[in-house]
Design a protein around this motif. Sequence first.
Motif, PDB file in Angstrom:
ATOM      1  N   SER A  87       0.825  -1.214   0.000  1.00 28.83           N
ATOM      2  CA  SER A  87       0.000   0.000   0.000  1.00 28.83           C
ATOM      3  C   SER A  87       0.855   1.258   0.000  1.00 28.83           C
ATOM      4  O   SER A  87       0.441   2.300  -0.504  1.00 28.83           O
ATOM      5  N   SER A  91       1.705   3.313  -3.794  1.00 29.27           N
ATOM      6  CA  SER A  91       0.885   4.530  -3.801  1.00 29.27           C
ATOM      7  C   SER A  91       1.406   5.522  -4.834  1.00 29.27           C
ATOM      8  O   SER A  91       2.542   5.431  -5.305  1.00 29.27           O
ATOM      9  N   LYS A  92       0.565   6.487  -5.186  1.00 24.37           N
ATOM     10  CA  LYS A  92       0.956   7.499  -6.167  1.00 24.37           C
ATOM     11  C   LYS A  92       2.037   8.404  -5.610  1.00 24.37           C
ATOM     12  O   LYS A  92       2.827   8.982  -6.346  1.00 24.37           O
ATOM     13  N   TRP A 218      -3.817  11.197   4.704  1.00 17.38           N
ATOM     14  CA  TRP A 218      -3.323   9.903   5.148  1.00 17.38           C
ATOM     15  C   TRP A 218      -4.296   9.224   6.107  1.00 17.38           C
ATOM     16  O   TRP A 218      -4.383   7.988   6.145  1.00 17.38           O
ATOM     17  N   GLN A 221      -6.680   7.568   3.783  1.00 20.93           N
ATOM     18  CA  GLN A 221      -6.030   6.444   3.122  1.00 20.93           C
ATOM     19  C   GLN A 221      -5.871   5.242   4.044  1.00 20.93           C
ATOM     20  O   GLN A 221      -6.132   4.102   3.670  1.00 20.93           O
ATOM     21  N   TRP A 225      -7.622   1.569   3.963  1.00 20.70           N
ATOM     22  CA  TRP A 225      -6.814   0.354   3.860  1.00 20.70           C
ATOM     23  C   TRP A 225      -7.275  -0.686   4.869  1.00 20.70           C
ATOM     24  O   TRP A 225      -7.451  -1.859   4.525  1.00 20.70           O
TER      25      TRP A 225
END
Length: 451
Positions: A87, A91-92, A218, A221, A225
Amino acid sequence: MFSQFVRNVNPSSAFGWSSRVGHQTRRCCDSSTDLDQGRILLQLFVDRHFISPGHANVELFKRGVFCSYGPLGTELRENVLSQWWRSMSGSKEQVFGIKTSISSNVRPDADGGRWGHPRLVQPEDVQNKMELEPSEEQNVHMFLQRSPKLRSNLIQGALEQFIPLFDLVNKKLPFGIAETGRCFQLSEDGSRCPEEVTQASLIWFCSPRTSSQWLDHWVRQRLRWWRKFAHAPSDFSSSDLPQDELEGPVSRGVKILYKFPWGQEPLEILSNRGDGELLQMYKGVRSKLLSRDGRKSIPHVLSITGNIDRGLLAFLFNSLQLHKREAAKQKLQQRKVLKLHPLLAPVKVALSIGRGATTELRQVCEGLLRELKEGKISAWSGYLETSPSPLEQLNSKYDEMGILFNVVVSENTLESGLVQVRSRDTTIKETMHISELNNFFCRYISAADNM
């Protein structure tokens, strides 16, 4: 060489990831049903080889501390760590992985003379020091203070590698440094002994004007997750840390929580740490900290620190499903199923044998096992059991192990190549050709990954 931990008799807490947060959120649960379910699951972990037996070991695991894992628990733990790493690296955002030592040599006054950290020493060195200077207690204390300090979090190691990686990205923000590894924290059960915790850490460097937005980013995110792998996503939540729980340089903190039967516990702590730690670490080289974002500002530091051991516990609790079913003679039985996410399940497929020539059926299973391993699909060799169990009993056992599918090879397989595939989640049994199995399982796991 044998080593052991040494601590001061009156240590002070100086941890970036504080176990105190977890204990403050712990509360008694009013629901006896939830507590009963908790006991059922903890016993299930032992029975199905997720953790090693023993009351002390189970208590360690329940507290979110590293314990002795069985083969299924070891594999599950590796799967959780792998997905966490994936993850971050996938990630980008630009994230670099590092690996640092579990200990560091520090000056005697580096932590202000306080003893909040476990240290690594050789027992014979302590004994020799005390024999040579039995009356010089201060010298013994100085010797212990000069011993390597075991890390309590992964933040320091990332900060120490900031400048070379900052140069690598041409001083452009944002970017991150990720690491997983062992850390050591003092137990709060009264003994104050060091306990091992598996942490996963992302240290994120960004401009001061965007640090608040990045922290919110975050949080979203990380919550997404955790919920991705959950059977009941609503059991995972986020909450701001109260002001009295903020430690050191942290100006704002958020915790990702899981609702255990005994109360909510933190799985991850996300913190805005400002620029103070960078300025403190790199005194005299302020110019090397300036970013090229048009304002030449000192980066702000965000930390994401996760407890993988407690996260594993959360996924197991979240996956447990209890189903009542009617057995023979109208008796009700309880079917326990660990509906672990396909990417986390330690074993994807069990191979069993039905009626037919045992030797030939085992040969078919061995070939199928090799094929599954080549496709990187973990399989359980159920066909090797010396005392075969009824198929229904086997299915119950595999459900408790979290195995996705049970493939039964029988006499029909020898004649037509057909096998029976039973699903853990639906209990539906399908018939398919043995040559289709590998692709079927790969598609199933891939589809679960993309949901």
